[in-house]
Motif scaffolding. Sequence first.
Motif, short mmCIF file in Angstrom:
data_model
loop_
_atom_site.label_atom_id
_atom_site.label_comp_id
_atom_site.label_asym_id
_atom_site.label_seq_id
_atom_site.Cartn_x
_atom_site.Cartn_y
_atom_site.Cartn_z
N ARG A 172 -5.38 8.79 0.20
CA ARG A 172 -5.91 7.46 0.47
C ARG A 172 -4.80 6.43 0.24
N TRP A 173 -4.90 5.33 0.98
CA TRP A 173 -3.97 4.23 0.81
C TRP A 173 -4.50 3.30 -0.28
N VAL A 174 -3.64 2.99 -1.26
CA VAL A 174 -4.03 2.15 -2.38
C VAL A 174 -3.11 0.93 -2.44
N PRO A 175 -3.67 -0.28 -2.37
CA PRO A 175 -2.81 -1.48 -2.51
C PRO A 175 -2.38 -1.67 -3.96
N HIS A 176 -1.09 -1.84 -4.18
CA HIS A 176 -0.57 -2.06 -5.53
C HIS A 176 -0.51 -3.55 -5.88
N PRO A 225 -3.37 -5.90 -5.03
CA PRO A 225 -4.65 -6.21 -4.38
C PRO A 225 -4.95 -7.70 -4.31
N GLU A 226 -4.23 -8.52 -5.08
CA GLU A 226 -4.49 -9.96 -5.04
C GLU A 226 -4.03 -10.59 -3.72
N GLU A 227 -3.13 -9.91 -3.00
CA GLU A 227 -2.68 -10.41 -1.70
C GLU A 227 -3.72 -10.05 -0.63
N ARG A 259 0.83 -1.20 0.00
CA ARG A 259 0.00 0.00 0.00
C ARG A 259 0.87 1.26 0.00
N HIS A 260 0.56 2.16 -0.92
CA HIS A 260 1.21 3.46 -1.00
C HIS A 260 0.15 4.54 -0.88
#
Length: 693
Positions: free
Chosen positions: A303-307, A309-311, A239-240
Amino acid sequence: MTVAVLPQKQMRARACVAFKNTTRRIFKAKPAMTGTEYANRYGKLVEGGKVMNWETYDFQVDILNDLCDSTVPELVVMKSARMGISECLNHAQQYWLHYDPQPVAMYRPNQAMAEGYMRKRFDIRMMRIKEMREIAFLTPKGKKTETLLERHFKNGATYICLGAEAEDNFSDHTLKKIYLDEFDRDGYAPVKGGGDKWDMGRRRLAQFWDGQISAISTPKFPVEEGGRMHRLFLGSDQRHRHVCCPHCGYDFVPHWGDAESIGGMRWNKENPEEVWYECHNPDLEERCRIEEHHKVAMDKAGRWVPHRPEEKIRRGYHLWAWFSRAPKSTWKHIVREWLEACASGPTQIQSFKNEVLGLPFSNAIGQAAAEVDALMGCIADCGGEVPAWAVGLVWGVDRQRGGLDESQSYLEASLWAFGPGRRPFLVGHWILDEFPQNDPRAWDALETLASRTFTDSEGRPRRADALAIDHNGGSSNRVVEWLARMRKKPGRAKWFAVRGESKGNGARGKSIWPTTGAKNVAGLYTIDVDLVKDELAPILADGILEFNANPIEGSVDFSDRTEAERYFKRLLLEKQYPVPGRPGQTIWKAPKGLGRNGNEPGDCFGYAYATTYGLAQMAGGQRWRRLFARENKFQAAAVRHIEDAEVIVEDALVEEPAPPAPQEATRIKVPKNTNVPRHNGPPRPGLIRVGRF
């Protein structure tokens, strides 16, 4: 007085109501509360003797909520320093001890750090914060009743703080919440024949559906070199924090950037106090300028965005100092730290990337980044054979054996000019292969070359101040005998033989140049070649050196692209590799069997660079220490470039103007190694960098 006696049935009803109210009050479920809500209500910031209310910053909200969420089984925070995440960890521990009692464990790198944490942090919070004090077992005088590293509480919660060095500390404990603090420190390294500390902690939670393990640390090394924190983050959903430009609304992830990237930190080179952030919008010809006063509003809307998302199991956050609200972590402070790190060396650069950018650092990666095309841009015309700013000229000579009979042996020699701060400039590189080493004429040719007089950009004659020749690479007796004859001649007392030594297994010595030479051979010194290469790696990676665009007879012609590329490929041939099982330790290796395409130019550079330390360490070294002083190190400024037959003003490397002070303390004198008077005419044009050919 008459006392009314209630009927038995009525008394029983009243007792039932009282009992129900009491049990409802005792066993009533607490309202759901996130970690941020709890911290803002009950959290305190304890610093010294002060207890202050806690306020969660926007970039901390999701991290603190996940620390207090049983549905998040694994959490990783790869961060820079001064981000307040350690305080978030304190609030999370308080949440699981006070609000939702659980068995909690905190691991520190070693036992001493664990004891220090309990004494200086946890116990102080336990006695200063009301909610913790109410559930703690204390004596009537307010002192804790337990000692060492374990605490029990009245509500059934338990807390233990242990060092991670001993594997036994990961067994025989019933735990639901485990925190691994400073996970990239040496204490978490596996012992010989042992297992991974993250996996050992995770197995302690296998019997609980609501178990959670968290690792928080500033990264040190990449996963290729044994970096544990980097490995965990890469295995997470990564997440970034995304923010939007306040001017054009473009969504981006803030990063440091560089001169050629779109977006990143920018500052005025003439006034580093003027700092801003450049927007990443590629559709704008003139990109938006973001000032620091926009940062709070940008973070609030971020906002925090997972790069990845499959994890779904492990959540990972990366956070760096761009978001920090600390008064001494402003963008101006960050830029100032970067400039100071660049002027200090690789150790400070590593500290900056770890502690400020929150990223792992690798000398191997930095060395590999010095590609041939990048060094082609470092070919410079100094207006002469030697730049006027050079304070010392040193020869580095490497020997190649060329077979058992030495019939194919030869010599390679590089003359390097060093300025203040050991600023390197290659005057020329020669390959002396007309005669093999077993022919005296080969050594005569080397003497002729090494004693040659050159002319600097102001017309002054210059000769080499020192010479370092490889003691290996053929018959060592031949070098010793030749050096003994040379050192008897005037002006050659600083001609040395050097023997490169590597400690092995990634170990490093204390200094590049030894305090004493060989006992039986005058002028023979054993140098730590790994330390030398560690210092040269960032110089090559960042392009903080120049190569002479004016070809000298017999030397490599850098105006010929083919010759220049071959030289640069050989210069960059040696690479740095991690030592298996020893995180953070590396070794230098070069391919073997390449013949005349080997790494001799790099060895020549290393010998010459190491000799500057020898000059500063021997008798008369105070003069050289003053000339090589870091406070005189060069900085970026405007110079003229020649590219496509047009003069273009861009950034390059020139001398830093001396600060105002008495002349005797700041003037840098050119060593007097010749009796020829100085040239008193007007100086020639300054440094002119030559573009690609």
